[in-house]
Design a protein around this motif. Structure first.
Motif, mmCIF file in Angstrom:
data_model
loop_
_atom_site.group_PDB
_atom_site.id
_atom_site.type_symbol
_atom_site.label_atom_id
_atom_site.label_comp_id
_atom_site.label_asym_id
_atom_site.label_seq_id
_atom_site.Cartn_x
_atom_site.Cartn_y
_atom_site.Cartn_z
ATOM 1 N N SER A 113 0.873 -1.178 0.000
ATOM 2 C CA SER A 113 0.000 0.000 0.000
ATOM 3 C C SER A 113 0.908 1.225 0.000
ATOM 4 O O SER A 113 1.928 1.236 0.677
ATOM 5 N N VAL A 115 1.595 5.403 0.357
ATOM 6 C CA VAL A 115 1.228 6.777 0.687
ATOM 7 C C VAL A 115 2.104 7.650 -0.205
ATOM 8 O O VAL A 115 3.326 7.611 -0.122
ATOM 9 N N ASP A 116 1.462 8.386 -1.079
ATOM 10 C CA ASP A 116 2.190 9.094 -2.121
ATOM 11 C C ASP A 116 2.342 10.566 -1.780
ATOM 12 O O ASP A 116 1.379 11.320 -1.821
ATOM 13 N N ARG A 117 3.558 10.937 -1.407
ATOM 14 C CA ARG A 117 3.882 12.356 -1.248
ATOM 15 C C ARG A 117 5.143 12.599 -2.072
ATOM 16 O O ARG A 117 6.141 13.083 -1.577
ATOM 17 N N THR A 121 7.844 8.546 -0.685
ATOM 18 C CA THR A 121 6.879 7.456 -0.831
ATOM 19 C C THR A 121 6.960 6.585 0.413
ATOM 20 O O THR A 121 8.050 6.234 0.849
ATOM 21 N N ARG A 135 -3.820 -1.564 4.478
ATOM 22 C CA ARG A 135 -4.633 -0.422 4.030
ATOM 23 C C ARG A 135 -5.060 0.459 5.197
ATOM 24 O O ARG A 135 -5.104 1.676 5.118
ATOM 25 N N ARG A 138 -2.230 2.477 6.260
ATOM 26 C CA ARG A 138 -2.025 3.506 5.264
ATOM 27 C C ARG A 138 -2.950 4.702 5.515
ATOM 28 O O ARG A 138 -2.538 5.851 5.488
ATOM 29 N N ALA A 139 -4.218 4.400 5.815
ATOM 30 C CA ALA A 139 -5.174 5.482 6.040
ATOM 31 C C ALA A 139 -4.721 6.346 7.212
ATOM 32 O O ALA A 139 -4.834 7.563 7.192
ATOM 33 N N GLU A 142 -1.800 8.470 6.064
ATOM 34 C CA GLU A 142 -2.325 9.515 5.181
ATOM 35 C C GLU A 142 -2.795 10.708 6.013
ATOM 36 O O GLU A 142 -2.525 11.859 5.700
ATOM 37 N N ALA A 143 -3.526 10.403 7.080
ATOM 38 C CA ALA A 143 -4.100 11.476 7.895
ATOM 39 C C ALA A 143 -3.022 12.261 8.627
ATOM 40 O O ALA A 143 -3.202 13.420 8.965
ATOM 41 N N PRO A 147 -0.850 17.058 2.861
ATOM 42 C CA PRO A 147 -0.864 16.686 1.449
ATOM 43 C C PRO A 147 0.314 17.264 0.667
ATOM 44 O O PRO A 147 0.808 16.644 -0.260
#
Ligand code: SAH
Length: 456
Positions: A113, A115-117, A121, A135, A138-139, A142-143, A147
């Motif tokens: 999974s 996380v794309d920044r 990565t 997943r 990952r969520a 992400e939080a 961004p």
């Protein structure tokens, strides 16, 4: 820590052929993922059921043949029918690493999974054992990450030489990079350079963050509060902030309790102001951690004034104030159409008769009252509100330790409270007064007029 059965690597795919075998949704999902890269994506299948036209790929509608594999960096088999099995053999014959969707045992590699920044990565892999867990994690990550982090990371990279030239001190450099990559506002090189100049000029000038910790549960902290607590050199905290929340700060940050419990002032407000100015003046980043929201009965006004006067930069991070936690705990809307058109946050402690008259009239005209610092004078406050004309039947709810696991609610009326129930459970309390309170869910609440007997 167990033994790794796989070794995480990042494969360079820009300009290289990546072959996807399959023509259904699984293939589309892989293409969507690969399309985030600059790989040369090929798709082959005799059963093209989905539309790939939104991606820069040329699907070929036939079974894959050995020359499709020539020069491929990776192969994804997204349809494990006879065609997919043949493709797997071809990939292996050509020595190309191969991923068979949903068949971990057939895979040479797994896709984590992501996380794309970009260029940063973060890949999370459960080695195929639990994609659901991967997943979920990952969520969460992400939080946690702004961004624009990737962009900021690129900016950090491009500024490296300038930073080395302008800032000598290693700790100051680290601070600059931390500030840059966590900034919610910086979006381009100009902003980044301005930040760099500020850091270079200040070299080691500190700052203060006034942070709302919320009502005391660790998961009612904002993400921003959590991030700043991780960056702080010193954490100056109130008594009301539970140890578990203070613990969430950077491990090697110094911690200074300036606890003000009722009746015990270990530090006067003036001493706290002086302390903040001194610490920041030494170049430290100070997290001033307050319960609830710093701007609600948090003496933030005085601290801000002192910082301004001393020319020290400060930032305020809001938190969940006690009244809102109490409203959430008891599902009591503080504003309610046709019942309550507003809410007043007020302190019962120190309120004079004029103030109480005023609140009685506000509550009488349909506003909810959220009274802070009123537990020890609850009966008297209720009696005075009645004396100023608020009906004795007005609903009253009291929440002790709002927002925490050990919260305790009680429900009654103004006259019930006035008649002398004074024994509340241990802990800070908010008193909610007004008709909207009755719309809440107080099923677990103790009747206010029984508080006395219960304790006795
Ligand atoms: N800044 C804080 C208020 C600090 S004043 C906030 O926004 O919540 C201290 C008062 O806040 C206490 O006397 C009590 O009335 C209230 N309080 C703080 N934490 C509380 C909690 N967890 N439950 C109920 N009341 C709380």
């Amino acid at each position: 820590m167990g033994e790794l059965t796989t070794f995480p690597v990042s494969v360079k795919v820009a300009g290289r052929k990546v072959l996807v075998v399959g023509g259904g949704d699984e293939a589309l999902a892989k293409v969507r993922l690969l399309a985030k890269t600059r790989a040369d994506i090929h798709v082959a299948s005799s059963a093209m059921d989905v539309d790939f036209s939104e991606f820069a790929v040329t699907p070929v509608s036939r079974a894959p043949v050995p020359c499709d594999f020539l020069g491929a960096a990776l192969v994804f088999i997204a349809d494990y029918g006879p065609e997919g099995r043949a493709a797997e053999r071809m990939a292996r014959a050509a020595g190309i690493p191969c991923n068979v969707v949903d068949r971990p045992s057939r895979c040479d590699f797994y896709t984590p999974s992501i996380v794309d920044r970009a260029p940063l990565t973060i890949a999370i892999s459960s080695e195929g054992a639990s994609p659901v867990l991967a997943r979920l994690i990952r969520a969460r990550i992400e939080a946690m990450l702004p961004p624009a982090l990737g962009k900021l990371a690129s900016l950090a990279g491009s500024l490296r030489h300038k930073v080395e030239a302008l800032i000598q001190d290693g700790a100051t450099r680290r601070r600059f990079y931390e500030a840059l990559v966590t900034s919610p506002v910086i979006a381009d090189a100009t902003g980044a350079e301005a930040l760099l100049l500020r850091h270079a000029a200040a070299e080691a000038k500190g700052e203060v963050w006034l942070i709302g910790a919320g009502p005391g549960a660790e998961d009612l902290l904002t993400l921003r509060a959590q991030r700043l607590l991780q960056e702080a050199d010193v954490i100056v905290h109130d008594q009301l902030v539970p140890a578990a929340v203070v613990e969430m700060g950077r491990r090697d940050a110094e911690r200074i309790p300036v606890g003000k419990t009722k009746g015990h002032h270990s530090f006067s407000q003036a001493q706290i102001n002086t302390l903040l100015v001194r610490l920041a003046g030494e170049g430290k980043r100070v997290a001033r951690l307050k319960s609830g929201d710093p701007m609600v009965f948090g003496r933030a006004g005085e601290e801000i004034a002192a910082l301004r006067k001393a020319g020290i930069p400060y930032t305020i991070v809001p938190g969940v104030t006690a009244a809102l936690a109490a409203a959430a705990d008891t599902a009591s809307p503080l504003t309610l159409r046709k019942v309550s058109s507003g809410v007043v946050f007020a302190t019962a402690h120190g309120a004079d008769d004029e103030a109480l008259r005023h609140w009685a009239s506000l509550a009488g005209s349909g506003l909810s009252l959220a009274l802070y610092m009123g537990k020890s004078i609850a009966a008297e406050t209720a009696a005075r509100l009645m004396a100023h004309g608020l009906p004795g039947a007005t609903p009253v709810g009291i929440v002790v330790n709002a927002g925490r696991a050990d919260r305790k609610a009680s429900l009654g009326t103004l006259s019930g409270l006035a008649s002398g129930a004074g024994q509340f459970p241990q802990g800070p309390a908010v008193i909610l007064v007004g008709d909207a309170v009755a719309a809440g869910d107080w099923a677990d609440a103790l009747p206010i007029d029984q508080l006395q007997q219960r304790v006795a």
